[in-house]
Each structure stands twice: as C-alpha cells, then as structure tokens.
Design a protein around this motif. Structure first.
Motif, mmCIF file in Angstrom:
data_model
loop_
_atom_site.group_PDB
_atom_site.id
_atom_site.type_symbol
_atom_site.label_atom_id
_atom_site.label_comp_id
_atom_site.label_asym_id
_atom_site.label_seq_id
_atom_site.Cartn_x
_atom_site.Cartn_y
_atom_site.Cartn_z
ATOM 1 N N GLN A 33 0.817 -1.209 0.000
ATOM 2 C CA GLN A 33 0.000 0.000 0.000
ATOM 3 C C GLN A 33 0.856 1.267 0.000
ATOM 4 O OE1 GLN A 33 -2.845 0.133 3.176
ATOM 5 N NE2 GLN A 33 -3.666 2.127 2.593
ATOM 6 N N PHE A 34 1.945 1.256 0.781
ATOM 7 C CA PHE A 34 2.836 2.406 0.825
ATOM 8 C C PHE A 34 4.252 1.940 1.143
ATOM 9 C CE2 PHE A 34 1.136 1.785 5.061
ATOM 10 C CZ PHE A 34 2.245 1.861 5.875
ATOM 11 N N LYS A 35 5.224 2.764 0.839
ATOM 12 C CA LYS A 35 6.631 2.450 1.083
ATOM 13 C C LYS A 35 7.145 3.267 2.260
ATOM 14 C CE LYS A 35 6.680 0.009 -2.754
ATOM 15 N NZ LYS A 35 6.759 -1.471 -2.735
ATOM 16 N N SER A 126 3.942 3.910 10.612
ATOM 17 C CA SER A 126 4.306 3.158 9.402
ATOM 18 C C SER A 126 3.843 1.720 9.565
ATOM 19 C CB SER A 126 5.820 3.190 9.161
ATOM 20 O OG SER A 126 6.284 4.517 9.073
ATOM 21 N N ASN A 179 0.703 -4.402 5.278
ATOM 22 C CA ASN A 179 0.894 -3.312 4.311
ATOM 23 C C ASN A 179 0.606 -3.809 2.894
ATOM 24 O OD1 ASN A 179 1.676 -0.986 3.017
ATOM 25 N ND2 ASN A 179 3.859 -1.254 3.348
ATOM 26 N N LYS A 181 -2.326 -3.905 -0.464
ATOM 27 C CA LYS A 181 -3.473 -3.245 -1.083
ATOM 28 C C LYS A 181 -4.614 -4.249 -1.165
ATOM 29 C CE LYS A 181 -0.981 0.074 -3.990
ATOM 30 N NZ LYS A 181 -0.718 0.522 -5.385
ATOM 31 N N GLY A 235 -6.510 4.956 0.833
ATOM 32 C CA GLY A 235 -5.482 5.850 0.339
ATOM 33 C C GLY A 235 -5.452 7.196 1.033
ATOM 34 N N LYS A 238 -4.068 8.492 7.256
ATOM 35 C CA LYS A 238 -2.751 8.828 7.787
ATOM 36 C C LYS A 238 -2.591 8.100 9.105
ATOM 37 C CE LYS A 238 0.444 12.602 8.788
ATOM 38 N NZ LYS A 238 0.665 14.060 8.786
#
Length: 275
Positions: A33-35, A126, A179, A181, A235, A238
């Motif tokens: 989903q994110f790095k 994270s 983590n 998608k 997406g 936060k």
C-alpha cells in the motif's frame, strides 16, 4: 473433534512466529500500500514488544486457565442453561469472545488511564504486519487478557473454544495490520460481517474521529450494531498519532515508558487547525 484438539494443542507462539515470517516476507515481494524506510528497525522495535509480552505472560496464562476451568467446574455461564450442538457452541463461543473484546477495546479508548497504555498500539506511523505486536505488555495481559476471562464467565466458555478463538483471530490481526493493497469491493461484501484490513486501518487513522471506531477484531457486526462503524478510503488514511510523530517516540524503550508520560491527545479539531 480430535483433529481440532490436535491443532489447538500447537503452541500459539509458534503460530505467531510462522505468521510474521509469512506476512513480512510477502510484504517484501508484493505490491504494498505504501513504502517506508528502515523497515528492519521498525520490525525490531515491534518484535521487542512481543518478546516482553511472552516473558511476562506465563503467570497470566496460569491465571486465565485456572479461572476458566473454575467457571467450567462450577458450570458458570449462559451456555450451561442450554443444550447446544458442539459445533454451534464453538461458533457462538468464538463470537462471544470477540463480542466482549469489542467492549473492552471500546472502553480502552474512552478511559484516560487505559488509553495511556492502548495508545502505544496506535502510535505506529508506518504500519505493516509487525504492528500487530506493538502493544504494551501490561495492557495486553492485564486488560485484554482479562476480557477472555470475563467472556468465559459470562457465557460459560471453555479452553477449547478459547484456543479456537486464538486460532481464528491470529490471521485476522496480521492481515488487518499488513501493508497490502486490498480491493474496496471486499469491504462492501465480506466487510458487511467481518472486519477487513481496509476497515481496520480506519481505526489507525490519526484523526480521533476515526480512531474511535471499528473496534471489532473479527466481526465488524458489533460496530455496525452499536454505531461505531466508520469508513474512509484506504489511500486517504494517515496512520499513527500526532503526538508520537517524533522519531524518538517510535522506539521500543520510549513507548514502554510512554504510559507514564503525560501528553495531551490531539483532537480532530486541533488536527484540522494544523496543530
């Protein structure tokens, strides 16, 4: 039934080790989903919480087993008033453990002294599979461990049902924090009854409006029934808590002492004002 008993006899810690190896490895190979950087350090800090929990859980495990067996020997709990097929008792028992956990989780968010410990889990900015481990050990076995004892006393649940509950909830907890998608259609179908990863990640949004929602681990039904369900596109989420964004506040040692440090909880209004 014999096969189930053999499966439940497996040390739960082995299951957790196997799952973190599986999910963490998959997160390195698949499109996530994110790095984020310094993932090995992130993993190390989170695993230390599981080590601390493991070292301190021996006594609490004895308390849990003794309490549940005492309830069973004295036939205490609602299920003793009914004759139920074994399979149905197991299904309802797992739902009962999850139902009581929902309320304990919800209470932890609105009780200041409990939130001081629970915010350790929400501090992770994270998220990946190892975030499941990030929880203060005192909260893990003194508060959430107590929820299993209370559930057994109210409903008349046994250790076999508790073992099955642990076996079912483990993959949920790793998937919900992983983590990866996940498609939105999963939330609109499976997510009507069960807690999907996208739905749980809303619970880790730093905005308190969303943080105080989606408390269920397995059955999102509890949130839907009791009015605590919220949704936000994955997406747009936060992760973490504003008051823990400093890098030093992401370390194991700081998080371990953080419940004893006074820090204000940043409200939704303060976030909107950019504070």
């Amino acid at each position: 039934m014999e096969t189930l008993l053999k499966i439940l006899a497996i040390d739960f810690n082995y299951i957790l080790i196997g799952m973190i190896v599986l999910f963490y490895s998959m997160e390195q190979l698949l499109n996530t989903q994110f790095k984020f950087n310094k993932r090995p350090q992130h993993l190390a800090h989170n695993i230390l919480f599981q080590v601390a929990f493991y070292l301190g859980n021996f006594l609490w495990a004895i308390v849990t087993v003794f309490s549940i067996e005492w309830f069973n020997n004295h036939k205490i709990g609602l299920f003793y008033f009914f004759e139920l097929p074994t399979w149905l008792k197991l299904v309802l028992g797992v739902m009962a453990f999850d139902f009581v956990s929902y309320w304990f989780h919800r209470i932890a968010h609105v009780t200041p002294v409990l939130w001081r410990f629970h915010r350790v889990h929400h501090s992770d900015t994270s998220m990946d599979a190892s975030t499941f481990f990030r929880g203060h050990p005192l909260e893990s076995f003194l508060w959430f461990g107590t929820s299993n004892i209370i559930a057994a006393g109210i409903f008349g649940l046994d250790l076999i049902t508790l073992g099955l509950y642990f076996l079912i909830i483990a993959p949920f907890l790793f998937l919900e924090h992983s983590n990866f998608k996940f498609p939105v259609w999963l939330d609109k179908t499976v997510g009507l009854i069960f807690t999907t990863p996208n739905i749980h990640k809303v619970h880790h949004e730093q905005d308190q409006y969303y943080t105080d929602s989606n408390f269920s681990d397995i059955f999102i039904l509890w949130d839907r029934i009791f009015g605590t369900f919220k949704y936000k596109p994955p997406g747009e989420i936060k992760f973490g808590l504003k008051e823990f964004e400093d890098k030093k506040k992401q370390t194991f040692w700081y998080l371990m002492i953080s419940p004893f440090i006074s820090m204000g909880r940043v409200s939704s209004e303060e976030l909107k004002k950019g504070k």
